[in-house]
Design a protein around this motif. Sequence first.
Motif, PDB file in Angstrom:
ATOM      1  N   TRP A  35       0.845  -1.188   0.000  1.00 49.21           N
ATOM      2  CA  TRP A  35       0.000   0.000   0.000  1.00 49.21           C
ATOM      3  C   TRP A  35       0.885   1.244   0.000  1.00 49.21           C
ATOM      4  CZ3 TRP A  35      -5.094   0.485  -0.779  1.00 49.21           C
ATOM      5  CH2 TRP A  35      -5.927  -0.626  -0.603  1.00 49.21           C
ATOM      6  N   TYR A  36       0.495   2.200  -0.846  1.00 48.82           N
ATOM      7  CA  TYR A  36       1.202   3.473  -0.948  1.00 48.82           C
ATOM      8  C   TYR A  36       0.204   4.618  -0.815  1.00 48.82           C
ATOM      9  CZ  TYR A  36       5.468   1.296  -2.826  1.00 48.82           C
ATOM     10  OH  TYR A  36       6.610   0.562  -2.994  1.00 48.82           O
ATOM     11  N   ARG A  37       0.700   5.746  -0.370  1.00 48.71           N
ATOM     12  CA  ARG A  37      -0.066   6.986  -0.338  1.00 48.71           C
ATOM     13  C   ARG A  37       0.587   7.947  -1.325  1.00 48.71           C
ATOM     14  NH1 ARG A  37      -1.908  10.998   4.344  1.00 48.71           N
ATOM     15  NH2 ARG A  37      -1.705  12.943   3.181  1.00 48.71           N
ATOM     16  N   GLN A  38      -0.230   8.644  -2.117  1.00 53.71           N
ATOM     17  CA  GLN A  38       0.314   9.608  -3.065  1.00 53.71           C
ATOM     18  C   GLN A  38      -0.394  10.952  -2.915  1.00 53.71           C
ATOM     19  OE1 GLN A  38       0.069   8.679  -7.302  1.00 53.71           O
ATOM     20  NE2 GLN A  38       1.974   9.796  -7.686  1.00 53.71           N
ATOM     21  N   ASP A  39       0.373  11.970  -2.597  1.00 52.73           N
ATOM     22  CA  ASP A  39      -0.145  13.333  -2.530  1.00 52.73           C
ATOM     23  C   ASP A  39       0.048  14.002  -3.883  1.00 52.73           C
ATOM     24  OD1 ASP A  39       1.138  13.068   0.650  1.00 52.73           O
ATOM     25  OD2 ASP A  39      -0.938  13.661   0.323  1.00 52.73           O
ATOM     26  N   PRO A  40      -0.782  14.995  -4.210  1.00 50.99           N
ATOM     27  CA  PRO A  40      -0.687  15.652  -5.521  1.00 50.99           C
ATOM     28  C   PRO A  40       0.710  16.189  -5.791  1.00 50.99           C
ATOM     29  CG  PRO A  40      -2.705  16.301  -4.413  1.00 50.99           C
ATOM     30  CD  PRO A  40      -1.904  15.525  -3.405  1.00 50.99           C
ATOM     31  N   GLY A  41       1.234  15.895  -6.974  1.00 52.43           N
ATOM     32  CA  GLY A  41       2.538  16.402  -7.369  1.00 52.43           C
ATOM     33  C   GLY A  41       3.714  15.675  -6.756  1.00 52.43           C
ATOM     34  N   LYS A  42       3.450  14.564  -6.084  1.00 51.99           N
ATOM     35  CA  LYS A  42       4.542  13.820  -5.443  1.00 51.99           C
ATOM     36  C   LYS A  42       4.532  12.366  -5.874  1.00 51.99           C
ATOM     37  CE  LYS A  42       5.029  16.699  -1.348  1.00 51.99           C
ATOM     38  NZ  LYS A  42       5.189  16.712   0.125  1.00 51.99           N
ATOM     39  N   GLY A  43       5.656  11.693  -5.635  1.00 55.57           N
ATOM     40  CA  GLY A  43       5.715  10.262  -5.901  1.00 55.57           C
ATOM     41  C   GLY A  43       5.030   9.484  -4.793  1.00 55.57           C
ATOM     42  N   PRO A  44       4.634   8.248  -5.073  1.00 55.04           N
ATOM     43  CA  PRO A  44       4.006   7.413  -4.039  1.00 55.04           C
ATOM     44  C   PRO A  44       4.935   7.211  -2.840  1.00 55.04           C
ATOM     45  CG  PRO A  44       3.668   6.457  -6.219  1.00 55.04           C
ATOM     46  CD  PRO A  44       4.666   7.560  -6.384  1.00 55.04           C
ATOM     47  N   LEU A  87      -2.785   3.927  -3.199  1.00 54.56           N
ATOM     48  CA  LEU A  87      -2.476   2.979  -4.270  1.00 54.56           C
ATOM     49  C   LEU A  87      -2.122   1.619  -3.687  1.00 54.56           C
ATOM     50  CD1 LEU A  87      -0.143   5.325  -6.335  1.00 54.56           C
ATOM     51  CD2 LEU A  87      -2.364   4.509  -7.111  1.00 54.56           C
ATOM     52  N   CYS A  88      -2.588   0.583  -4.361  1.00 55.17           N
ATOM     53  CA  CYS A  88      -2.275  -0.788  -4.002  1.00 55.17           C
ATOM     54  C   CYS A  88      -1.416  -1.379  -5.120  1.00 55.17           C
ATOM     55  CB  CYS A  88      -3.589  -1.559  -3.852  1.00 55.17           C
ATOM     56  SG  CYS A  88      -3.442  -3.335  -3.709  1.00 55.17           S
ATOM     57  N   ALA A  89      -0.422  -2.157  -4.766  1.00 60.72           N
ATOM     58  CA  ALA A  89       0.432  -2.805  -5.768  1.00 60.72           C
ATOM     59  C   ALA A  89       0.727  -4.235  -5.330  1.00 60.72           C
ATOM     60  CB  ALA A  89       1.741  -2.042  -5.943  1.00 60.72           C
ATOM     61  N   VAL A  90       0.929  -5.133  -6.304  1.00 62.69           N
ATOM     62  CA  VAL A  90       1.275  -6.515  -5.984  1.00 62.69           C
ATOM     63  C   VAL A  90       2.530  -6.915  -6.741  1.00 62.69           C
ATOM     64  CG1 VAL A  90      -1.085  -7.219  -5.484  1.00 62.69           C
ATOM     65  CG2 VAL A  90      -0.201  -7.479  -7.797  1.00 62.69           C
ATOM     66  N   LYS A  91       3.258  -7.818  -6.118  1.00 67.13           N
ATOM     67  CA  LYS A  91       4.433  -8.399  -6.765  1.00 67.13           C
ATOM     68  C   LYS A  91       4.202  -9.903  -6.818  1.00 67.13           C
ATOM     69  CE  LYS A  91       8.567  -6.788  -5.812  1.00 67.13           C
ATOM     70  NZ  LYS A  91       9.871  -6.574  -5.138  1.00 67.13           N
ATOM     71  N   GLY A  92       4.296 -10.465  -8.043  1.00 68.19           N
ATOM     72  CA  GLY A  92       4.042 -11.890  -8.203  1.00 68.19           C
ATOM     73  C   GLY A  92       5.290 -12.662  -8.550  1.00 68.19           C
ATOM     74  N   ASN A  93       5.080 -13.845  -9.109  1.00 67.10           N
ATOM     75  CA  ASN A  93       6.199 -14.750  -9.398  1.00 67.10           C
ATOM     76  C   ASN A  93       7.253 -14.136 -10.300  1.00 67.10           C
ATOM     77  OD1 ASN A  93       5.761 -17.015  -7.873  1.00 67.10           O
ATOM     78  ND2 ASN A  93       4.462 -17.996  -9.380  1.00 67.10           N
ATOM     79  N   PHE A  94       6.816 -13.303 -11.215  1.00 71.14           N
ATOM     80  CA  PHE A  94       7.753 -12.735 -12.172  1.00 71.14           C
ATOM     81  C   PHE A  94       8.369 -11.429 -11.674  1.00 71.14           C
ATOM     82  CE2 PHE A  94       6.940 -15.946 -15.178  1.00 71.14           C
ATOM     83  CZ  PHE A  94       5.582 -16.227 -15.120  1.00 71.14           C
ATOM     84  N   ASN A  95       8.080 -11.094 -10.413  1.00 67.39           N
ATOM     85  CA  ASN A  95       8.670  -9.924  -9.760  1.00 67.39           C
ATOM     86  C   ASN A  95       8.285  -8.593 -10.386  1.00 67.39           C
ATOM     87  OD1 ASN A  95      10.122 -11.199  -7.623  1.00 67.39           O
ATOM     88  ND2 ASN A  95      11.486 -12.015  -9.185  1.00 67.39           N
ATOM     89  N   LYS A  96       7.222  -8.606 -11.203  1.00 66.23           N
ATOM     90  CA  LYS A  96       6.732  -7.335 -11.713  1.00 66.23           C
ATOM     91  C   LYS A  96       5.927  -6.648 -10.616  1.00 66.23           C
ATOM     92  CE  LYS A  96       6.266  -9.089 -16.409  1.00 66.23           C
ATOM     93  NZ  LYS A  96       5.326  -9.280 -17.542  1.00 66.23           N
ATOM     94  N   PHE A  97       5.927  -5.348 -10.637  1.00 64.16           N
ATOM     95  CA  PHE A  97       5.294  -4.545  -9.597  1.00 64.16           C
ATOM     96  C   PHE A  97       4.092  -3.875 -10.219  1.00 64.16           C
ATOM     97  CE2 PHE A  97       6.721  -3.886  -5.403  1.00 64.16           C
ATOM     98  CZ  PHE A  97       6.280  -2.656  -4.944  1.00 64.16           C
ATOM     99  N   TYR A  98       2.892  -4.489 -10.062  1.00 67.40           N
ATOM    100  CA  TYR A  98       1.689  -3.967 -10.693  1.00 67.40           C
ATOM    101  C   TYR A  98       0.901  -3.092  -9.737  1.00 67.40           C
ATOM    102  CZ  TYR A  98       2.092  -7.358 -14.511  1.00 67.40           C
ATOM    103  OH  TYR A  98       2.518  -8.070 -15.587  1.00 67.40           O
ATOM    104  N   PHE A  99       0.450  -1.930 -10.221  1.00 66.05           N
ATOM    105  CA  PHE A  99      -0.355  -1.019  -9.427  1.00 66.05           C
ATOM    106  C   PHE A  99      -1.808  -1.031  -9.875  1.00 66.05           C
ATOM    107  CE2 PHE A  99       2.188   1.571  -6.577  1.00 66.05           C
ATOM    108  CZ  PHE A  99       3.473   1.260  -6.980  1.00 66.05           C
ATOM    109  N   GLY A 100      -2.705  -0.778  -8.927  1.00 61.85           N
ATOM    110  CA  GLY A 100      -4.083  -0.486  -9.247  1.00 61.85           C
ATOM    111  C   GLY A 100      -4.221   0.983  -9.621  1.00 61.85           C
ATOM    112  N   SER A 101      -5.436   1.395  -9.919  1.00 58.33           N
ATOM    113  CA  SER A 101      -5.666   2.771 -10.363  1.00 58.33           C
ATOM    114  C   SER A 101      -5.840   3.744  -9.204  1.00 58.33           C
ATOM    115  CB  SER A 101      -6.878   2.833 -11.282  1.00 58.33           C
ATOM    116  OG  SER A 101      -7.994   2.273 -10.630  1.00 58.33           O
ATOM    117  N   GLY A 102      -5.954   3.216  -7.984  1.00 57.43           N
ATOM    118  CA  GLY A 102      -5.985   4.076  -6.813  1.00 57.43           C
ATOM    119  C   GLY A 102      -7.377   4.468  -6.358  1.00 57.43           C
TER     120      GLY A 102
END
Lengths: 109, 115
Positions: A35-44, A87-102
């Motif tokens: 889980w990430y938090r993102q404020d306007p104009g900033k990175g997660p 934002l929610c993100a998952v890491k699976g077997n292939f180690n890719k870091f997928y994000f939802g739309s928030g």
Amino acid sequence: EDQVTQSPEALRLQEGESSSLNCSYTVSGLRGLFWYRQDPGKGPEFLFTLYSAGEEKEKERLKATLTKKESFLHITAPKPEDSATYLCAVKGNFNKFYFGSGTKLNVKP
Amino acid sequence: EAGVAQSPRYKIIEKRQSVAFWCNPISGHATLYWYQQILGQGPKLLIQFQNNGVVDDSQLPKDRFSAERLKGVDSTLKIQPAKLEDSAVYLCASSLMVGGNTEAFFGQGTRLTVV
């Protein structure tokens, strides 16, 4: 195919009104849900990592939980400063870091 | 500990021009990611490096986008030629290693506007 879906897209709460955000996922071999938090104009900004079903983590007014298919971010008695996109993100077997739309959270005083 | 550094913060270019973004990850982080975030959407992974090798670039539009990570540290992302739909925030992130369950730390991003 790995997929992350967040709901609702937007949420308006009164200060002190508790609620939950949802993140449902399909992934080959979950290596972590983030889980990430993102404020306007900033990175997660990193909040939590959950690794296995049943796990829970807390930080101030936030509590994250994980099941085999979804994660919830519970916000207890929110304050205006909790307003942000979560934002929610998952890491699976292939180690890719997928994000939802928030989920865009707006807490009114 | 210093965070992920990105530059420039903002860039405005005309369509068909080229542009480059720079990222310096957290010291010691082996994995580096570039994401594209269109307004109102979540970050979309463009490319993932492990040290200076590419782990995944399946969503990188290779006809116009390129990225490199020299010596396994800094990275640059280039767009040539730019299109209007490339207008977005480009985020760089790094994590300790690709095989572990470690979180990624993000920079402030570069906001690109293509006119």
